[in-house]
Scaffold this active site. Sequence first.
Site, PDB file in Angstrom:
ATOM      1  CE1 TYR A  19      -1.984   2.832  -2.565  1.00 10.46           C
ATOM      2  CE2 TYR A  19      -0.974   0.627  -2.487  1.00 10.46           C
ATOM      3  CZ  TYR A  19      -0.968   1.896  -2.653  1.00 10.46           C
ATOM      4  OH  TYR A  19       0.186   2.736  -3.005  1.00 10.46           O
ATOM      5  NE  ARG A  33      -0.059   3.321  -7.970  1.00  7.39           N
ATOM      6  CZ  ARG A  33       1.069   2.796  -7.691  1.00  7.39           C
ATOM      7  NH1 ARG A  33       1.583   2.920  -6.624  1.00  7.39           N
ATOM      8  NH2 ARG A  33       1.929   2.390  -8.578  1.00  7.39           N
ATOM      9  CG  HIS A  81       2.545  -1.100  -5.640  1.00 11.82           C
ATOM     10  ND1 HIS A  81       1.384  -0.725  -5.663  1.00 11.82           N
ATOM     11  CD2 HIS A  81       3.163  -0.451  -4.506  1.00 11.82           C
ATOM     12  CE1 HIS A  81       1.094   0.276  -4.709  1.00 11.82           C
ATOM     13  NE2 HIS A  81       2.132   0.515  -4.058  1.00 11.82           N
TER      14      HIS A  81
END
Lengths: 258, 174
Positions: free
Chosen positions: A167, A177, A180
Site C-alpha cells: 500500500y 510499503r 506485511h
Amino acid sequence: MEGKYRLAALDWSSVANVTTQADINREIEELRGSGGPQPRLDYPPYRSSVLRHPTREKHLVDPEGVELWAPCFGHADVGGTESDLTIQHAGEPLGERIVVTGRVVDGEGRPVRNQLVEIWQANASGRYWHQRDQHPAPLDPNFTGAGRCLTDGDGVYTFQTIRPGAYPWRNHVNAWRPAHIHFSLFGTDFTQRLVTQMYFPGDPLFDQDPIYQSVTDQKARDLLVAAYDHSLTTPEYRLGYRWDIVLSGTHRTPLEDS
Amino acid sequence: MTSAPGQTVGPFFHLGLPFDGGNLLVPPGHPQGVRLHGRVFDGEGNGVPDALIEIWQTDPSGRVPRETGSIRRDGYTFTGWGRAQTDDGGHYWFSTLLPGSPFFAVTVFARGLTDRLFTRAYLPDPGPDALLDGLEPARRATLITTREEHGLLFDIHLQGEGETVFLSYPGQAR
Ligand SMILES: [Fe+2]
C-alpha cells in the site's frame, strides 16, 4: 512537521520541492549498517520518526518486581476462532488464502507458552479497515484484518488469513510499503514485549522502504521475513508461511519461576 | 539467539490493539480507584494523537497479578495490565488501583516510533531507589507521577525539553 507530509489532495507532478524515492534511497544507503540488530530510533528516512525519537541514551536498569513478569492471558481473553481472519463475516474474503505459523521462543530458545499474539493487516488490495486509511483501493466487506491467538504448549501460534497487499503512504512521493502483517507479542517477562512486522520473501519493495530499513543490519532485517513452506500448504486450499520469532532473554531465575 | 527486531506500530494499530475496557483495570468509580493519566508529547511539544500506552503493575498489596482476563474484563478480577490509546490531543488515561510496589511499568508505542519504549511511572514521594537515585534531579523528575485530586498525572515526552528517561534491560540489544 506532520502537515508537511499531508499532501493528499495534491497532484504530485505539480509539487516542485518534494522528497523523491531517489532521495530516500540515498538516505537509506548512508545509514546502512549504522545501527545494531534493533531498529534505529533516530532514522530520518522515516520522516515521522524525526520528532518522535528520544535523543538521550536509554538508561540501563536491572528489572525488578513486576518487570520480571509478563501479564497472563488465557481462554477468557481469546476465543478459539479469533485466529482465523477469513471467517469473521458472512462471506469469504477476497485474495490469496494463507496460513502463517511459527514458534515463539525466548533468548535462550525456550518456548513461550500460552501467551498472547495479536495481528493486524491490510486486505488483499492493500487497504486497512481504518478511518485514517485513504488509499483508494476497495474495502472487502468480508475482511476486517485483525486476529488474536494464544501460543500452544510448544510456543506455536497459527493464523489463517489473506495475503495483504502492498500500500502507498505519504513519507515521500510514490512511497509504497512492502506487504506485511503487524505482530504484537508478549514473553514471560515484561521486558520481552515486542511489536513488529512480518514480511513476505522476495518483496521488490524491501530496498526502498524506510520502515523495514530502519533495521540497518541485514541479518537482523532478515529475521522479519517469513519463509514459504510447502509442507504447510494445503492442496487446493491455501499457501503456507513459517515465521519463528525469538524474543529477548528472560531475567527470572528458575527458582523465582516455581 | 538474536532476537527479532521491533518495528513501528504504524498509523493503523487501532485496528488490532485497543479493545473495549482496555484502560479500565478497575471500573471507573471503584471505591479505591484512581486515574493514572497524562499526555504524550513530541519534540515540538505537540500531543501525539496516535500513541498507545500499556501499564503493568502490582495490586495494592504489592503482589504481581497472575490472573487472566485483561481483554474481556469481568469487572471483579484485577489483572494488573491495561492498554490505552491517546486521543487527538495526545491524552491517555487508565482507571486502576495504586500498586503496592513503587512504580507502574510502562510501555510506549506510536506511529513514528520505530520500536517500543520502556519506562517507569513512580508513585509520588518515592523512597530510596536504585534507578531514581542514579539520575540527576531533572531527569529523575520525568519518572515520578504528580498527585492530583483523583489520581496521578504522568506525562511522557518522547523528545526534547523534559525528555522522559527510557529504559533498557541487561542483555537487550540497543
Ligand atoms: Fe501496515
